[in-house]
Design a protein around this motif. Structure first.
Motif, PDB file in Angstrom:
ATOM      1  N   GLN A 151      41.663  46.067  24.370  1.00 50.01           N
ATOM      2  CA  GLN A 151      41.253  46.664  25.645  1.00 50.01           C
ATOM      3  C   GLN A 151      39.919  46.080  26.128  1.00 50.01           C
ATOM      4  O   GLN A 151      39.752  45.785  27.313  1.00 50.01           O
ATOM      5  CB  GLN A 151      41.127  48.189  25.515  1.00 50.01           C
ATOM      6  CG  GLN A 151      40.789  48.895  26.832  1.00 50.01           C
ATOM      7  CD  GLN A 151      41.873  48.742  27.880  1.00 50.01           C
ATOM      8  OE1 GLN A 151      43.029  49.064  27.644  1.00 50.01           O
ATOM      9  NE2 GLN A 151      41.508  48.231  29.055  1.00 50.01           N
ATOM     10  N   GLN A 152      38.986  45.900  25.209  1.00 46.74           N
ATOM     11  CA  GLN A 152      37.682  45.328  25.577  1.00 46.74           C
ATOM     12  C   GLN A 152      37.846  43.915  26.132  1.00 46.74           C
ATOM     13  O   GLN A 152      37.195  43.533  27.112  1.00 46.74           O
ATOM     14  CB  GLN A 152      36.751  45.314  24.363  1.00 46.74           C
ATOM     15  CG  GLN A 152      35.338  44.809  24.684  1.00 46.74           C
ATOM     16  CD  GLN A 152      34.440  44.799  23.457  1.00 46.74           C
ATOM     17  OE1 GLN A 152      34.805  45.302  22.391  1.00 46.74           O
ATOM     18  NE2 GLN A 152      33.254  44.220  23.597  1.00 46.74           N
ATOM     19  N   ALA A 153      38.724  43.137  25.517  1.00 47.20           N
ATOM     20  CA  ALA A 153      38.977  41.771  25.992  1.00 47.20           C
ATOM     21  C   ALA A 153      39.618  41.781  27.371  1.00 47.20           C
ATOM     22  O   ALA A 153      39.287  40.947  28.230  1.00 47.20           O
ATOM     23  CB  ALA A 153      39.868  41.032  24.993  1.00 47.20           C
ATOM     24  N   ILE A 154      40.533  42.706  27.597  1.00 41.48           N
ATOM     25  CA  ILE A 154      41.173  42.836  28.912  1.00 41.48           C
ATOM     26  C   ILE A 154      40.139  43.197  29.970  1.00 41.48           C
ATOM     27  O   ILE A 154      40.109  42.616  31.068  1.00 41.48           O
ATOM     28  CB  ILE A 154      42.308  43.879  28.843  1.00 41.48           C
ATOM     29  CG1 ILE A 154      43.486  43.334  28.022  1.00 41.48           C
ATOM     30  CG2 ILE A 154      42.767  44.288  30.244  1.00 41.48           C
ATOM     31  CD1 ILE A 154      44.551  44.365  27.677  1.00 41.48           C
ATOM     32  N   ASP A 155      39.270  44.151  29.660  1.00 44.06           N
ATOM     33  CA  ASP A 155      38.206  44.546  30.602  1.00 44.06           C
ATOM     34  C   ASP A 155      37.299  43.357  30.915  1.00 44.06           C
ATOM     35  O   ASP A 155      36.881  43.164  32.070  1.00 44.06           O
ATOM     36  CB  ASP A 155      37.376  45.696  30.011  1.00 44.06           C
ATOM     37  CG  ASP A 155      38.177  46.992  29.868  1.00 44.06           C
ATOM     38  OD1 ASP A 155      39.222  47.115  30.543  1.00 44.06           O
ATOM     39  OD2 ASP A 155      37.754  47.857  29.082  1.00 44.06           O
ATOM     40  N   HIS A 156      36.980  42.562  29.903  1.00 41.12           N
ATOM     41  CA  HIS A 156      36.124  41.384  30.077  1.00 41.12           C
ATOM     42  C   HIS A 156      36.773  40.375  31.021  1.00 41.12           C
ATOM     43  O   HIS A 156      36.118  39.824  31.918  1.00 41.12           O
ATOM     44  CB  HIS A 156      35.854  40.751  28.708  1.00 41.12           C
ATOM     45  CG  HIS A 156      35.056  39.492  28.742  1.00 41.12           C
ATOM     46  ND1 HIS A 156      33.772  39.423  29.262  1.00 41.12           N
ATOM     47  CD2 HIS A 156      35.354  38.217  28.325  1.00 41.12           C
ATOM     48  CE1 HIS A 156      33.324  38.180  29.157  1.00 41.12           C
ATOM     49  NE2 HIS A 156      34.265  37.441  28.612  1.00 41.12           N
ATOM     50  N   ALA A 157      38.071  40.143  30.849  1.00 40.76           N
ATOM     51  CA  ALA A 157      38.782  39.190  31.699  1.00 40.76           C
ATOM     52  C   ALA A 157      38.860  39.678  33.137  1.00 40.76           C
ATOM     53  O   ALA A 157      38.749  38.888  34.084  1.00 40.76           O
ATOM     54  CB  ALA A 157      40.180  38.942  31.138  1.00 40.76           C
ATOM     55  N   PHE A 158      39.051  40.986  33.322  1.00 41.13           N
ATOM     56  CA  PHE A 158      39.155  41.547  34.673  1.00 41.13           C
ATOM     57  C   PHE A 158      37.827  41.487  35.440  1.00 41.13           C
ATOM     58  O   PHE A 158      37.803  41.641  36.655  1.00 41.13           O
ATOM     59  CB  PHE A 158      39.677  42.985  34.632  1.00 41.13           C
ATOM     60  CG  PHE A 158      41.181  43.096  34.583  1.00 41.13           C
ATOM     61  CD1 PHE A 158      41.984  42.323  35.411  1.00 41.13           C
ATOM     62  CD2 PHE A 158      41.800  43.981  33.709  1.00 41.13           C
ATOM     63  CE1 PHE A 158      43.369  42.423  35.373  1.00 41.13           C
ATOM     64  CE2 PHE A 158      43.186  44.095  33.665  1.00 41.13           C
ATOM     65  CZ  PHE A 158      43.972  43.304  34.499  1.00 41.13           C
ATOM     66  N   LYS A 159      36.725  41.237  34.760  1.00 42.10           N
ATOM     67  CA  LYS A 159      35.446  41.045  35.461  1.00 42.10           C
ATOM     68  C   LYS A 159      35.433  39.723  36.224  1.00 42.10           C
ATOM     69  O   LYS A 159      34.677  39.562  37.182  1.00 42.10           O
ATOM     70  CB  LYS A 159      34.284  41.078  34.458  1.00 42.10           C
ATOM     71  CG  LYS A 159      33.993  42.462  33.902  1.00 42.10           C
ATOM     72  CD  LYS A 159      32.878  42.409  32.864  1.00 42.10           C
ATOM     73  CE  LYS A 159      32.652  43.793  32.250  1.00 42.10           C
ATOM     74  NZ  LYS A 159      31.646  43.746  31.149  1.00 42.10           N
ATOM     75  N   ALA A 219      40.101  31.263  36.520  1.00 35.74           N
ATOM     76  CA  ALA A 219      38.693  31.012  36.197  1.00 35.74           C
ATOM     77  C   ALA A 219      38.637  29.825  35.264  1.00 35.74           C
ATOM     78  O   ALA A 219      39.598  29.531  34.553  1.00 35.74           O
ATOM     79  CB  ALA A 219      38.045  32.238  35.547  1.00 35.74           C
ATOM     80  N   GLY A 220      37.513  29.128  35.270  1.00 30.61           N
ATOM     81  CA  GLY A 220      37.351  27.964  34.409  1.00 30.61           C
ATOM     82  C   GLY A 220      36.134  28.097  33.522  1.00 30.61           C
ATOM     83  O   GLY A 220      35.467  29.128  33.486  1.00 30.61           O
ATOM     84  N   SER A 221      35.857  27.012  32.781  1.00 30.02           N
ATOM     85  CA  SER A 221      34.691  26.946  31.888  1.00 30.02           C
ATOM     86  C   SER A 221      34.666  28.065  30.863  1.00 30.02           C
ATOM     87  O   SER A 221      33.613  28.465  30.388  1.00 30.02           O
ATOM     88  CB  SER A 221      33.389  26.947  32.697  1.00 30.02           C
ATOM     89  OG  SER A 221      33.292  25.784  33.475  1.00 30.02           O
ATOM     90  N   SER A 222      35.855  28.604  30.537  1.00 31.95           N
ATOM     91  CA  SER A 222      36.004  29.665  29.537  1.00 31.95           C
ATOM     92  C   SER A 222      35.330  30.965  29.928  1.00 31.95           C
ATOM     93  O   SER A 222      35.057  31.811  29.078  1.00 31.95           O
ATOM     94  CB  SER A 222      35.498  29.200  28.154  1.00 31.95           C
ATOM     95  OG  SER A 222      36.303  28.145  27.677  1.00 31.95           O
ATOM     96  N   PHE A 223      35.057  31.164  31.218  1.00 30.55           N
ATOM     97  CA  PHE A 223      34.587  32.473  31.668  1.00 30.55           C
ATOM     98  C   PHE A 223      35.751  33.463  31.601  1.00 30.55           C
ATOM     99  O   PHE A 223      36.868  33.155  32.010  1.00 30.55           O
ATOM    100  CB  PHE A 223      34.052  32.405  33.099  1.00 30.55           C
ATOM    101  CG  PHE A 223      32.727  31.711  33.218  1.00 30.55           C
ATOM    102  CD1 PHE A 223      31.569  32.314  32.740  1.00 30.55           C
ATOM    103  CD2 PHE A 223      32.624  30.455  33.797  1.00 30.55           C
ATOM    104  CE1 PHE A 223      30.343  31.676  32.837  1.00 30.55           C
ATOM    105  CE2 PHE A 223      31.401  29.808  33.902  1.00 30.55           C
ATOM    106  CZ  PHE A 223      30.252  30.423  33.419  1.00 30.55           C
ATOM    107  N   GLY A 224      35.495  34.649  31.067  1.00 26.19           N
ATOM    108  CA  GLY A 224      36.511  35.694  31.021  1.00 26.19           C
ATOM    109  C   GLY A 224      37.561  35.502  29.955  1.00 26.19           C
ATOM    110  O   GLY A 224      38.647  36.069  30.041  1.00 26.19           O
TER     111      GLY A 224
END
Length: 324
Positions: free
Chosen positions: A179-187, A163-168
């Motif tokens: 864990q919250q950060a991991i969940d955010h990235a997996f979106k 992903a680009g533009s700092s999404f995720g």
């Protein structure tokens, strides 16, 4: 005779709005005496040519042509302004290769490799390219927070791999926020990369093929008002982008050498913009973008301007290199 240039923009990812801005800047900037420019919107549900009255004409995917008022238009070259999938991950490059249509970006393999942060860094490490310490996760993997922190430390960055533009992306300071950060990235992606925090000067280095040769553009220093160079910092004015960067001569030479080396190792063509952070005086590679932002406020055009290359020259050169 003027060449027909298809400017593809949009795409299937969260970056589509930024891509539309880049594509429209290319459309407005291209020399109308040399090129017939066509805005082509690429979305999952439609591929269409948009005329100046915003009327849509469907693209024939069999040969990437369009029929307007009973006249079939074929394209001499494609200007790729799609950030993210399918323009930056190899899909469009493979499609145009099959159709034998020149395009302004790198080849299919290079696009696919550089879009996958984990794979790209893995390929470059044996060549002595320095990177952050990293830990990889796929969706469904067991998550051992202690193992992750033992490997990368805190704070750390959790990123969507493709992903680009700092999404995720998130910066994690405490174990309980991991864990919250991991969940955010997996979106954003089913693969993620967790990297150690590198505390140092962050720079962005544009490398392009210009008049047949690899050219390193003036370096940009990134100073974010936020905790890191996130979406707000990139697109909502929450950062300073200083070109040329405030580096020592030694730092400048080191990062220029590494950026050129990466471009050549990967057998790149067209535009690229690589991000580095200096740690202990040495540039560490974060990632490479092969379809960087192309608006007036984007980093690569700023760098080109500093090098005495106007936007019109930058875009025309990309087309002429592709047509070779």
């Amino acid at each position: 005779m003027k060449k027909n240039i298809a400017i593809i923009m949009g795409g299937y990812s969260s970056e589509y709005k930024i891509s539309l801005k880049s594509g429209n800047v290319v459309y407005q900037t291209l020399d109308k005496d040399k090129y017939n420019a066509y805005r082509i919107h690429i979305f999952k549900d439609k591929w269409v040519y948009i005329d100046d009255k915003n009327k849509e004409f469907t693209i024939d995917k069999n040969d990437f042509s369009v029929t307007v008022n009973n006249t079939k238009i074929n394209f001499d070259c494609v200007f790729n302004a799609i950030h993210g999938s399918p323009g930056e991950d190899g899909f469009m490059q493979g499609y145009f290769k099959l159709l034998n249509i020149p395009h302004t970006s790198c080849d299919m393999y290079q696009a696919s490799l550089t879009f996958n942060k984990r794979d790209c860094l893995s390929v470059l490490k044996p060549y002595g390219i320095l990177t952050a310490e990293s830990y990889y996760l796929n969706l469904g993997d067991a998550i051992n927070e202690d193992n992750i922190i033992d490997k990368v430390g805190l704070p750390c960055f959790v990123k969507a791999n493709k992903a680009g533009s700092s999404f995720g992306i998130s910066k994690v300071h405490k174990k309980e926020d991991l864990q919250q950060a991991i969940d955010h990235a997996f979106k954003e992606d089913d693969e993620i990369i967790i990297e150690s925090f590198l505390d140092g000067t962050e720079v962005s280095v544009g490398v392009i093929t210009y008049k047949g040769k690899t050219k390193v553009l003036p370096i940009t220093e990134i100073v974010s008002d936020n905790d890191f160079f996130d979406y707000e910092a990139k697109y909502l004015g929450k950062s300073q982008e200083i070109t040329p960067a405030r580096l020592t001569k030694e730092q400048e030479e080191k990062v220029n050498t590494v950026a050129r080396k990466v471009y050549d190792i990967l057998k790149m063509k067209g535009f690229s913009r690589s991000e580095f952070i200096f740690k202990d005086g040495e540039p560490h590679l974060l990632e490479m973008n092969t379809v960087p932002g192309l608006t007036n406020a984007s980093i690569l055009p700023q760098q080109a301007q500093e090098a005495g290359i106007t936007m019109e020259k930058l875009f025309s050169n990309a087309i002429e290199e592709a047509l070779k």
